[in-house]
Design an enzyme around this catalytic site. Structure first.
Site, PDB file in Angstrom:
ATOM      1  N   SER A 204       0.827  -1.210   0.000  1.00  0.00           N
ATOM      2  CA  SER A 204       0.000   0.000   0.000  1.00  0.00           C
ATOM      3  C   SER A 204       0.856   1.254   0.000  1.00  0.00           C
ATOM      4  CB  SER A 204      -0.937   0.001   1.212  1.00  0.00           C
ATOM      5  OG  SER A 204      -1.841  -1.087   1.159  1.00  0.00           O
TER       6      SER A 204
ATOM      7  N   ARG B 153       1.449   3.816  -3.411  1.00  0.00           N
ATOM      8  CA  ARG B 153       1.128   5.237  -3.240  1.00  0.00           C
ATOM      9  C   ARG B 153       2.374   6.094  -3.459  1.00  0.00           C
ATOM     10  NH1 ARG B 153      -2.639   2.504  -0.528  1.00  0.00           N
ATOM     11  NH2 ARG B 153      -4.676   3.448  -0.064  1.00  0.00           N
TER      12      ARG B 153
ATOM     13  N   GLY C  40      -5.937  -3.750  -7.364  1.00  0.00           N
ATOM     14  CA  GLY C  40      -6.878  -2.663  -7.150  1.00  0.00           C
ATOM     15  C   GLY C  40      -6.203  -1.300  -7.160  1.00  0.00           C
TER      16      GLY C  40
ATOM     17  N   SER D 282     -12.598   2.074  -0.550  1.00  0.00           N
ATOM     18  CA  SER D 282     -12.024   3.370  -0.173  1.00  0.00           C
ATOM     19  C   SER D 282     -10.980   3.822  -1.195  1.00  0.00           C
ATOM     20  CB  SER D 282     -11.358   3.273   1.206  1.00  0.00           C
ATOM     21  OG  SER D 282     -10.206   2.443   1.164  1.00  0.00           O
TER      22      SER D 282
ATOM     23  N   SER E 239     -12.354   0.501   5.102  1.00  0.00           N
ATOM     24  CA  SER E 239     -10.899   0.709   5.048  1.00  0.00           C
ATOM     25  C   SER E 239     -10.491   2.171   5.174  1.00  0.00           C
ATOM     26  CB  SER E 239     -10.336   0.119   3.745  1.00  0.00           C
ATOM     27  OG  SER E 239     -10.661  -1.245   3.630  1.00  0.00           O
TER      28      SER E 239
ATOM     29  N   GLU F 265      -8.886  -6.442   4.851  1.00  0.00           N
ATOM     30  CA  GLU F 265      -7.869  -7.323   4.273  1.00  0.00           C
ATOM     31  C   GLU F 265      -7.345  -8.345   5.275  1.00  0.00           C
ATOM     32  OE1 GLU F 265      -3.890  -4.568   4.603  1.00  0.00           O
ATOM     33  OE2 GLU F 265      -5.625  -3.775   3.540  1.00  0.00           O
TER      34      GLU F 265
ATOM     35  N   ARG G  30     -14.274 -13.052  -1.178  1.00  0.00           N
ATOM     36  CA  ARG G  30     -13.549 -13.664  -0.067  1.00  0.00           C
ATOM     37  C   ARG G  30     -14.467 -14.318   0.955  1.00  0.00           C
ATOM     38  NH1 ARG G  30      -8.628  -9.201   0.654  1.00  0.00           N
ATOM     39  NH2 ARG G  30      -7.228 -10.213  -0.843  1.00  0.00           N
TER      40      ARG G  30
ATOM     41  N   LYS H 199       1.657 -11.871  -5.447  1.00  0.00           N
ATOM     42  CA  LYS H 199       0.953 -10.608  -5.683  1.00  0.00           C
ATOM     43  C   LYS H 199       1.424  -9.520  -4.729  1.00  0.00           C
ATOM     44  CE  LYS H 199      -3.797  -8.954  -6.381  1.00  0.00           C
ATOM     45  NZ  LYS H 199      -3.776  -7.682  -5.686  1.00  0.00           N
TER      46      LYS H 199
END
Length: 446
Positions: free
Chosen positions: A31, A35, A112, A187, A215, A334, A365, A431
């Site tokens: 994450s 970003r 995503g 989010s 999230s 998650e 999931r 991943k």
């Protein structure tokens, strides 16, 4: 076409014959890495990312930005800034911003962050940028980003699907302004607009009008990272209106950023200490972070463990008992697969709530966890917004992953306590968590 052998191979999940005692160096946060790549690419000067995560999702992000003209140079150095790997070296990425350009073609895989964060970037490019990806990516919601960009002045061809594949016709700039979106399904819709907003002519004002917002810590992460590179952001937490974020247009600074370990990817290793009554050290666990995975300290302590956060990292110790939990995971969805795996081994029932949005993740999931745990003898029931788990004696069998990295690690957690569990396509962990099988067997001393 023949199936990919990695997708059909079965990996025997190691069974723990004794309590785990290990130090596990968890790779960098996906994450934060993705970003940081976006922000560095939009900056007015070069920047460094040290100890970035090298995984499928982050390499897809870097590759996409390169397609649009950004320079990303990979180096390995022995500087203290990059220290942390076992040999004392650290990888670093030098990001050289450039004029964003098309035509370009972006492969989002099933990431995503790539499919949602990059269309706003592409709207700033000079020329068309086509987005495509794995078949599952076509099913994941993207309408929040597409519709918002159109309101803000972008031209997008998606044949009315509100999903991939699509083409963003970049005009070199974007007006920006005020937009209302429903981010109830992700989010990332909010984060996607905020990350590029300093480069919009008018900045952006994002108003979330949905009934729920999952999230939220990931939005706080986006805001903190924007502020760290010089952006002015007004948020609900800073005294602004509820569910409204404002970003002022302006130049972004280049940074020298060291990426934190991925705390969500630390989950299976902490779970191993809990399940086996052992002890695991995760070095460099940050004292302050916006990563949702930090909440594992609280959740796994309630489920029977104890933790100590020191300067050198987090030490988590299992007590030999695993307790059920009733918990709202809306902000940390998650973590659900790993928590469900531990809950299936507990001494009392668990209810996991607030995660209806997980039906739209890498796979559904909630359905996948229910099916796979029950096929090992479990008793899991889907609810409207989560799972109810009644522990039962489990047995071996094949644990399918649905190309979902967190399903694979959930199966491995169960395999610690249940002999004969075989994980289908454990390679999908690449991943976000490269070399997971090696890290897992190394932790167990196998």
């Amino acid at each position: 076409m023949a199936p990919n052998p990695a997708h059909t191979a079965l990996w025997p999940a190691p069974h723990a014959s004794e309590a785990v005692a290990a130090t596990v160096h968890v790779p960098g946060s996906k994450s934060v890495t993705n970003r940081a790549l976006v922000l560095a690419s939009l900056a007015s000067e070069p920047g460094w990312l040290r100890r970035p995560l090298r995984s499928r999702d982050t390499l897809l992000m870097a590759g996409a930005l390169r397609e649009m003209g950004v320079g990303i140079e990979e180096t390995v150095s022995s500087s203290s800034s990059g220290a942390g790997s076992p040999d004392g070296t650290g990888e670093a990425w030098r990001v050289l911003p450039a004029g964003l350009r098309g035509p370009a073609t972006v492969d989002v895989g099933n990431a995503g962050t790539v499919m949602r964060f990059l269309p706003p970037v592409a709207a700033l490019a000079d020329g068309p940028v086509r987005f495509d990806g794995d078949p599952r990516s076509y099913e994941r919601p993207l309408h929040g980003v597409i519709d918002a960009l159109r309101v803000l002045g972008a031209r997008i061809d998606d044949d009315g699907r509100g999903a991939l594949p699509l083409t963003v016709h970049g005009g070199g700039a974007l007006d920006g302004g005020t937009v209302e979106i429903d981010a109830s399904s992700s989010s990332q819709f909010v984060s996607a607009l905020l990350l590029s907003a300093p480069r919009f002519n008018q900045g952006v004002e994002v108003r979330h009008i949905g009934s729920t917002l999952p999230s939220v810590p990931h939005i706080r992460m986006t805001v903190d990272m924007l502020r760290a590179v010089g952006a002015q952001v007004d948020t609900p937490e800073s005294g602004g209106e509820p569910n409204v974020w404002r970003v002022t247009p302006g130049a972004l600074l280049g940074r020298d950023l060291t990426i934190e370990p991925d705390l969500s990817n630390a989950q299976p290793f902490l779970a191993a200490a809990l399940v086996t009554g052992g002890r695991v050290l995760i070095p460099d666990w940050p004292a302050r972070t916006t990563q949702p995975g930090d909440r594992l300290r609280e959740i796994f302590t309630e489920m029977g463990g104890s933790c100590e956060l020191a300067d050198y990292g987090l030490v988590f110790t299992g007590s030999g008992a695993i307790h059920g939990i009733d918990v709202d995971l809306g902000d940390v969805g998650e973590l659900t697969p790993g928590i469900a795996a531990v809950a299936a081994l507990a001494d009392s029932p668990s209810t996991l709530r607030g995660v209806a949005h997980l039906r739209l993740h890498e796979t559904d999931r909630l359905a996948a966890l229910t099916k796979e745990i029950n096929e090992l003898g479990g008793d899991v029931t889907e609810t409207a917004d989560g799972l109810h788990i009644r522990p039962r004696r489990l047995h071996g069998g094949i644990f399918h992953t649905y190309d979902d990295h967190r399903m694979a690690t959930a199966g491995a957690i169960i395999g610690l306590a249940v002999e004969g569990v075989q994980i289908e396509n454990v390679a999908t962990t690449a991943k976000t968590l490269p070399d997971f099988p090696e890290l897992w067997t190394g932790m167990l001393g196998v």
